[in-house]
Design an enzyme around this catalytic site. Structure first.
Site, PDB file in Angstrom:
ATOM      1  CB  SER A  76      37.195  35.051  34.760  1.00 39.91           C
ATOM      2  OG  SER A  76      37.331  35.831  35.932  1.00 39.91           O
TER       3      SER A  76
ATOM      4  CE1 TYR B  50      40.748  31.328  36.813  1.00 38.47           C
ATOM      5  CE2 TYR B  50      40.244  33.639  37.204  1.00 38.47           C
ATOM      6  CZ  TYR B  50      39.826  32.349  36.963  1.00 38.47           C
ATOM      7  OH  TYR B  50      38.480  32.065  36.873  1.00 38.47           O
TER       8      TYR B  50
END
Length: 264
Positions: free
Chosen positions: A141, A154
């Site tokens: 990501s 995350y």
């Protein structure tokens, strides 16, 4: 790229990015092993893809936040010698203050995003190394490069995926094994329903479709990219980032404290 006799195992394949990878690889002639928790969705997708593309599609129901699920997929990767491509796509997020969640919940996210990815990679890499061919695609990501309030866990897991992938790329640089890290930004998937952040709250025009994300990622793979950031238009941004990263690393190899830390 040569796809004859290739078989790809895709995790998180029942929807979103994983389902689009399944479609695109099937269109290239890959046979598939689709992994996810939702069996009914996997069955429907398998029937659709095999019907449209004439490829063999098998399904494997497994929860990769659970030890038993990880072991099930590990065994498939070790025993099914047809599999020469692994797409580590399964992952989840909870965009919320760290203390608002329970440790058990955080551990499940960490296991899914990092431990499962590492163990599945370890399960397939010996065969890829022996054959000097094959592909591993790890979905990281852009938050692997950035963290903010609510993304501590995350961002940390995706930074782990990013650096794990980069290390493997260095190890296999002289081999025929391709290892790619894909860094999506905001993408229209079901992860938003789980994350605690509404996709409608994001800036207009900032969300990429899963179709565009996967098509760009596969184009990057075809072009030999090691790191693919689909929405990044100015490649010089990455080049400057890399140059600064290497300069910073080199600057830390003096063996001496910086002057600002020395008493006067």
């Amino acid at each position: 790229m040569t796809t004859q006799h290739s078989t790809a195992l895709i995790t998180g394949a029942s929807s979103g990015i994983g389902a689009v990878y399944a479609d695109r690889l099937a269109a290239r002639g890959y046979n598939l092993v689709l992994v996810a928790r939702r069996e009914a969705r996997l069955q429907a997708l398998a029937a659709d893809l095999s019907g449209r593309y004439g490829v063999d599609v098998q399904i494997l129901t497994a929860d990769l936040s659970d030890e038993n699920g990880i072991r099930t997929v590990e065994e498939t990767l070790r025993n099914d010698t047809r599999i020469d491509t692994l797409v580590n796509n399964a992952g989840t997020a909870q965009m919320a203050p760290f203390l608002s969640g329970e440790v058990k919940q955080h551990q499940a996210i960490n296991t899914l995003n990092t431990t499962a990815l590492m163990r599945l990679t370890y399960a397939i890499l010996p065969r890829l190394a022996q054959n000097n061919s094959g592909t591993v695609i790890n979905i990281a990501s852009v938050l692997s490069l950035h963290a903010r309030a609510g993304s501590a866990l995350y961002s940390a897991t995706k930074a782990w995926v990013f650096n794990f992938t980069r290390g493997l790329q260095e190890e296999f640089a002289e081999s025929g094994v391709r290892i790619q890290a894909v860094l999506p930004a905001a993408t229209a998937t079901e992860i938003w329903d789980l994350s605690g952040v509404s996709i409608t709250d994001l800036p207009e025009g900032s969300v990429m479709t899963t179709d565009n994300l996967v098509d760009a990622a596969l184009a990057g793979l075809d072009q030999g990219e090691l790191i693919t950031i689909p929405p990044m238009h100015d490649i010089q941004l990455w080049e400057r980032f890399e140059a600064a990263r290497l300069e910073l690393f080199a600057s830390a190899r003096t063996g001496e404290p910086a002057p600002r830390y020395l008493s006067h």
